[in-house]
Scaffold this motif. Structure first.
Motif, mmCIF file in Angstrom:
data_model
loop_
_atom_site.group_PDB
_atom_site.id
_atom_site.type_symbol
_atom_site.label_atom_id
_atom_site.label_comp_id
_atom_site.label_asym_id
_atom_site.label_seq_id
_atom_site.Cartn_x
_atom_site.Cartn_y
_atom_site.Cartn_z
ATOM 1 N N GLN A 203 14.674 101.188 41.446
ATOM 2 C CA GLN A 203 15.164 100.036 40.700
ATOM 3 C C GLN A 203 16.428 100.388 39.919
ATOM 4 O OE1 GLN A 203 12.260 98.263 38.099
ATOM 5 N NE2 GLN A 203 13.565 96.513 37.604
ATOM 6 N N SER A 204 16.448 101.561 39.306
ATOM 7 C CA SER A 204 17.632 101.992 38.556
ATOM 8 C C SER A 204 18.829 102.142 39.485
ATOM 9 C CB SER A 204 17.351 103.317 37.841
ATOM 10 O OG SER A 204 16.324 103.173 36.889
ATOM 11 N N THR A 206 19.252 100.609 42.376
ATOM 12 C CA THR A 206 19.639 99.261 42.800
ATOM 13 C C THR A 206 20.531 98.601 41.767
ATOM 14 O OG1 THR A 206 17.585 98.990 44.075
ATOM 15 C CG2 THR A 206 18.753 96.982 43.440
ATOM 16 N N GLU A 207 20.138 98.700 40.507
ATOM 17 C CA GLU A 207 20.914 98.068 39.442
ATOM 18 C C GLU A 207 22.256 98.755 39.234
ATOM 19 O OE1 GLU A 207 18.209 98.124 36.185
ATOM 20 O OE2 GLU A 207 17.006 96.434 36.948
ATOM 21 N N ARG A 212 20.362 93.098 41.429
ATOM 22 C CA ARG A 212 19.134 92.894 40.661
ATOM 23 C C ARG A 212 17.938 93.070 41.585
ATOM 24 N NH1 ARG A 212 20.350 87.031 38.743
ATOM 25 N NH2 ARG A 212 21.774 87.206 40.506
ATOM 26 N N GLU A 213 16.896 93.669 41.078
ATOM 27 C CA GLU A 213 15.688 93.872 41.878
ATOM 28 C C GLU A 213 14.558 92.997 41.342
ATOM 29 O OE1 GLU A 213 14.233 97.825 43.430
ATOM 30 O OE2 GLU A 213 12.625 97.418 41.992
ATOM 31 N N ILE A 244 27.871 90.430 37.444
ATOM 32 C CA ILE A 244 27.138 91.694 37.447
ATOM 33 C C ILE A 244 28.066 92.821 37.870
ATOM 34 C CG2 ILE A 244 25.263 92.960 38.536
ATOM 35 C CD1 ILE A 244 23.749 90.355 38.746
ATOM 36 N N THR A 248 28.857 96.120 35.644
ATOM 37 C CA THR A 248 28.437 97.449 36.077
ATOM 38 C C THR A 248 29.598 98.294 36.575
ATOM 39 O OG1 THR A 248 27.992 96.639 38.311
ATOM 40 C CG2 THR A 248 26.151 96.611 36.755
#
Length: 250
Positions: A203-204, A206-207, A212-213, A244, A248
């Motif tokens: 998940q980390s 992916t972000e 977004r997961e 996003i 990021t």
């Protein structure tokens, strides 16, 4: 000759729990012969076209495509779609475990066309329109179908997330690439601590890629209005992919 759920188990075709627990053996003889009658045996009288019977370890059984068509007389449309997804699932070399399909969607369409009057063929035609390449399990298929039934746009399968070097690093169970939303189904084994740590790391990652997961639990799929559908709707209505990406630095 072995058919229906018996052949499906040998071919590793997905079966719903209620049928997977029925261990009676399905055996077929030609339509002009007598139906097999034995204890714990389900007998059938069937006709087969060339290529619909294969050999496995010296045992004759129906081909994956014919097995799927025979299952149409037993399963609901959604269950038949899940079985079909497990027949056609395929992953390329960018996946940790590349897979070749048991049969293609084209194979399923051809076999349905060859048996216009067969029991369950109408259901098979409906299921064909919903079968997709890329689902590894029945819950993944049911997740996708629940979104479709709720009027939510259909997610894409076989999506690969890559790092800055172009290397494949995350493989969502389903995704909305335009919105950069990854759907991940967490089954029972995801309760294991080591698996949990891997899920958090995924998940980390992916972000960090600007996605977004949305994590889906088995309980999220329950009921006529699965809870995860609202989770996906909320994600689709969330921040734009551009916002996003800007946040990021992707």
């Amino acid at each position: 000759m072995l058919t229906h759920s018996t052949s499906a188990r040998i071919c590793c075709i997905c079966l719903p729990g209620w049928l997977d627990q029925d261990w009676r053996i399905h055996i077929a003889r030609p339509a002009d012969g007598s139906k097999p009658r034995r204890r714990n045996v389900v007998g059938h009288q069937l006709s087969f076209k060339p290529g619909e019977v294969v050999m496995f370890d010296g045992v004759r059984l129906t081909s994956p495509a014919r097995t799927w068509l025979d299952l149409a007389s037993l399963l609901s449309i959604d269950e038949l779609v899940a079985a079909g997804d497990s027949v056609v699932v395929e992953h390329g070399e960018d996946f940790p475990m590349p897979r070749q399909p048991l049969a293609t969607i084209g194979d399923l369409k051809r076999i349905v066309g060859q048996h216009p009057g067969m029991r369950g063929v109408r259901k098979a035609r409906l299921a064909l329109d919903l079968i997709r390449v890329g689902a590894d399990s029945a819950p993944e298929t049911m997740m996708r179908l629940a979104l479709l039934h709720a009027g939510v746009p259909e997610p894409v399968l076989n999506v690969v997330l890559r790092n800055r070097l172009g290397q494949p690093v995350v493989w969502p169970d389903a995704a909305y690439p335009d919105q950069r939303i990854a759907l991940q189904y967490d089954g029972a084994h995801h309760g294991d601590f080591d698996q949990y740590r891997r899920d958090i790391k995924r998940q980390s990652l992916t972000e960090s890629l600007g996605w977004r997961e949305v994590r889906v639990q088995s309980s999220d799929l329950e009921g006529d209005r699965p809870f995860f559908v609202e989770k996906v709707k909320a994600a689709l209505q969330g921040p734009s992919a551009a916002a996003i990406e800007e946040r990021t630095g992707s």
